[in-house]
Design a protein around this motif. Structure first.
Motif, mmCIF file in Angstrom:
data_model
loop_
_atom_site.group_PDB
_atom_site.id
_atom_site.type_symbol
_atom_site.label_atom_id
_atom_site.label_comp_id
_atom_site.label_asym_id
_atom_site.label_seq_id
_atom_site.Cartn_x
_atom_site.Cartn_y
_atom_site.Cartn_z
ATOM 1 N N THR A 1 -21.279 -5.782 28.789
ATOM 2 C CA THR A 1 -20.209 -6.766 28.629
ATOM 3 C C THR A 1 -20.823 -8.144 28.385
ATOM 4 O O THR A 1 -21.977 -8.393 28.724
ATOM 5 C CB THR A 1 -19.317 -6.865 29.894
ATOM 6 O OG1 THR A 1 -19.985 -7.723 30.850
ATOM 7 C CG2 THR A 1 -19.081 -5.512 30.532
ATOM 8 N N SER A 2 -20.003 -9.035 27.829
ATOM 9 C CA SER A 2 -20.500 -10.383 27.542
ATOM 10 C C SER A 2 -20.707 -11.190 28.821
ATOM 11 O O SER A 2 -21.310 -12.253 28.792
ATOM 12 C CB SER A 2 -19.534 -11.117 26.613
ATOM 13 O OG SER A 2 -18.277 -11.254 27.244
ATOM 14 N N GLY A 3 -20.207 -10.693 29.943
ATOM 15 C CA GLY A 3 -20.438 -11.369 31.211
ATOM 16 C C GLY A 3 -21.735 -10.947 31.878
ATOM 17 O O GLY A 3 -22.143 -11.540 32.880
ATOM 18 N N ASP A 4 -22.376 -9.936 31.334
ATOM 19 C CA ASP A 4 -23.625 -9.443 31.917
ATOM 20 C C ASP A 4 -24.824 -9.822 31.054
ATOM 21 O O ASP A 4 -24.669 -10.205 29.884
ATOM 22 C CB ASP A 4 -23.554 -7.931 32.118
ATOM 23 C CG ASP A 4 -22.677 -7.564 33.314
ATOM 24 O OD1 ASP A 4 -23.099 -7.860 34.449
ATOM 25 O OD2 ASP A 4 -21.577 -7.025 33.102
ATOM 26 N N VAL A 5 -25.988 -9.716 31.653
ATOM 27 C CA VAL A 5 -27.232 -10.078 30.981
ATOM 28 C C VAL A 5 -28.178 -8.889 31.077
ATOM 29 O O VAL A 5 -28.611 -8.526 32.175
ATOM 30 C CB VAL A 5 -27.890 -11.316 31.651
ATOM 31 C CG1 VAL A 5 -29.192 -11.668 30.963
ATOM 32 C CG2 VAL A 5 -26.937 -12.505 31.639
ATOM 33 N N PHE B 1 -30.910 -10.759 27.305
ATOM 34 C CA PHE B 1 -29.975 -10.927 26.185
ATOM 35 C C PHE B 1 -28.559 -10.558 26.635
ATOM 36 O O PHE B 1 -28.378 -9.878 27.638
ATOM 37 C CB PHE B 1 -30.412 -10.105 24.963
ATOM 38 C CG PHE B 1 -30.486 -8.619 25.174
ATOM 39 C CD1 PHE B 1 -31.650 -8.019 25.640
ATOM 40 C CD2 PHE B 1 -29.400 -7.805 24.899
ATOM 41 C CE1 PHE B 1 -31.720 -6.645 25.831
ATOM 42 C CE2 PHE B 1 -29.462 -6.422 25.083
ATOM 43 C CZ PHE B 1 -30.628 -5.845 25.550
ATOM 44 N N PRO B 2 -27.541 -11.033 25.897
ATOM 45 C CA PRO B 2 -26.158 -10.770 26.312
ATOM 46 C C PRO B 2 -25.867 -9.270 26.395
ATOM 47 O O PRO B 2 -26.250 -8.509 25.491
ATOM 48 C CB PRO B 2 -25.321 -11.423 25.202
ATOM 49 C CG PRO B 2 -26.214 -12.482 24.624
ATOM 50 C CD PRO B 2 -27.592 -11.883 24.679
ATOM 51 N N VAL C 1 -27.733 -2.379 32.628
ATOM 52 C CA VAL C 1 -26.734 -3.408 32.940
ATOM 53 C C VAL C 1 -25.466 -3.113 32.128
ATOM 54 O O VAL C 1 -25.559 -2.666 30.977
ATOM 55 C CB VAL C 1 -27.324 -4.797 32.594
ATOM 56 C CG1 VAL C 1 -26.267 -5.891 32.608
ATOM 57 C CG2 VAL C 1 -28.478 -5.127 33.549
ATOM 58 N N PRO C 2 -24.278 -3.348 32.689
ATOM 59 C CA PRO C 2 -23.039 -3.108 31.915
ATOM 60 C C PRO C 2 -23.056 -3.880 30.593
ATOM 61 O O PRO C 2 -23.510 -5.017 30.547
ATOM 62 C CB PRO C 2 -21.935 -3.628 32.852
ATOM 63 C CG PRO C 2 -22.511 -3.544 34.222
ATOM 64 C CD PRO C 2 -23.987 -3.801 34.065
ATOM 65 N N HIS D 1 -23.440 -7.452 25.758
ATOM 66 C CA HIS D 1 -22.664 -6.816 24.693
ATOM 67 C C HIS D 1 -23.403 -6.821 23.350
ATOM 68 O O HIS D 1 -22.832 -6.385 22.342
ATOM 69 C CB HIS D 1 -21.314 -7.525 24.537
ATOM 70 C CG HIS D 1 -21.432 -8.932 23.995
ATOM 71 N ND1 HIS D 1 -22.138 -9.919 24.637
ATOM 72 C CD2 HIS D 1 -20.944 -9.510 22.876
ATOM 73 C CE1 HIS D 1 -22.073 -11.048 23.943
ATOM 74 N NE2 HIS D 1 -21.358 -10.829 22.867
ATOM 75 N N ASP E 1 -16.511 -13.856 36.122
ATOM 76 C CA ASP E 1 -17.008 -12.526 35.752
ATOM 77 C C ASP E 1 -18.249 -12.601 34.878
ATOM 78 O O ASP E 1 -18.316 -11.994 33.806
ATOM 79 C CB ASP E 1 -15.902 -11.700 35.093
ATOM 80 C CG ASP E 1 -15.103 -10.938 36.148
ATOM 81 O OD1 ASP E 1 -15.731 -10.290 37.010
ATOM 82 O OD2 ASP E 1 -13.863 -11.017 36.123
ATOM 83 N N TYR F 1 -30.779 -9.112 40.170
ATOM 84 C CA TYR F 1 -29.629 -9.258 39.285
ATOM 85 C C TYR F 1 -28.409 -9.594 40.127
ATOM 86 O O TYR F 1 -27.924 -8.770 40.892
ATOM 87 C CB TYR F 1 -29.367 -7.989 38.468
ATOM 88 C CG TYR F 1 -28.348 -8.251 37.375
ATOM 89 C CD1 TYR F 1 -28.682 -9.065 36.305
ATOM 90 C CD2 TYR F 1 -27.066 -7.746 37.445
ATOM 91 C CE1 TYR F 1 -27.755 -9.353 35.315
ATOM 92 C CE2 TYR F 1 -26.132 -8.017 36.455
ATOM 93 C CZ TYR F 1 -26.484 -8.829 35.389
ATOM 94 O OH TYR F 1 -25.570 -9.126 34.413
#
Lengths: 195, 195
Positions: free
Chosen positions: B67-71, B158-159, B64-65, B161, A99, A134
């Motif tokens: 979350t820590s899984g997204d960038v 960047f992360p 982008v969402p 979240h 994920d 992305y």
């Protein structure tokens, strides 16, 4: 008791916007011999390795800490060429933490980002200079260079904790191949796909 | 029970590598009036706003969402100019989740990434085409354009979240200012710094 780290020097790296390379660091290099079995025409791959074990792609691992607060980044360069009628490509991989997504920003060249998820979807997004793709969470991804002459140069960034799962793709391949038909790239079913 | 999402379309965005802009999405735009008080010479800033409320910088939020899984990613464009002898800059910010870093990759222009952490360190890293600056976790960061003529164009990631904390810098400023002295950029103490 640990002394708190109050100074963390910023990492500054100069990349050449044409070659994609940096003189400051070594790349990880993948020659055809390291991935001959991933191409549909394994005989063509082996014959090419005999003639010249060409450099298919290279990329950077900048050694960013593997935490969710960090962002791994670097450039990736896939060189032009074909193996039989299949375009040069990277091995491709899932992230170990499935994920997690990734951004690829194309600096130069022409090609595709091929993606597939474990749930059965596949997609291909075109790369050209300035195109940002992305890659959504859960999608394996592979860069493909469809130019006859130019390297495909991308700048990538992904969550530091994502990790790489190369094994799944090495074992079962991608659902689709990108091959040349009448001078144009098309995506066809991978007869060796072992999903 | 939720139906699992099996298809997430990849987001593909075309950015112009010269202007940094994409025709596909609107930017967030920061004119001088939105940050006049951040410059050392507030009178010069107000006089400039009266004459022409110039666009200092603009950037993308790609949605982008978080979350820590997204960038999170996009481009940032800081236009050339000065307010008094202080170069055009972005507002700058900490991340709300302080232990998150960020990568900036310069596509065009000349300038600096100014950084400081709550523990008292500050750093400035030079930007030129192809220069990647990795902003370490815990560092507030601000882009500064020191060219007299060219936009400073960067691609950032960047992360997901991380979040943005603009308030801390708006309240206390950065420790250092980047000003022109004898035609060259230099960093000097910020007399208004309220750390």
């Amino acid at each position: 008791m640990m002394t708190p780290t109050t100074t963390v020097p910023a990492t500054v790296t100069a990349f050449d916007l044409v070659s994609g390379l940096s003189a400051q660091r070594p790349t990880l290099r993948r020659r055809l011999s390291a991935m001959a079995a991933m191409y549909a025409d394994v005989e063509a791959a082996r014959a090419q390795v005999e003639r010249d074990d060409v450099l298919v792609y290279e990329f950077y691992d900048m050694g960013v800490p593997e935490t969710s607060g960090d962002v791994a980044y670097g450039t990736s360069i896939t060189y032009p060429g074909k193996v039989g009628d299949e375009y040069h490509m990277t091995k491709g991989h899932f992230h170990s933490v499935l994920d997690t997504g990734e951004i690829y920003f194309c600096l130069r060249g022409t090609g595709y980002m091929l993606m597939e998820n474990p749930e059965g979807d596949w997609q291909a997004a075109e790369f050209g200079p300035g195109q940002a793709v992305y890659v959504p969470r859960r999608y394996a991804h592979r860069s493909i260079n469809t130019s006859a002459t130019e390297p495909l140069v991308t700048f990538f960034a992904f969550p530091g904790h994502a990790g790489h799962d190369y094994g799944t793709i090495e074992t079962r391949g991608f659902r689709k191949l990108c091959v040349e038909r009448d001078g144009e790239p098309v995506f066809v079913d991978n007869p060796k796909w072992a999903g």
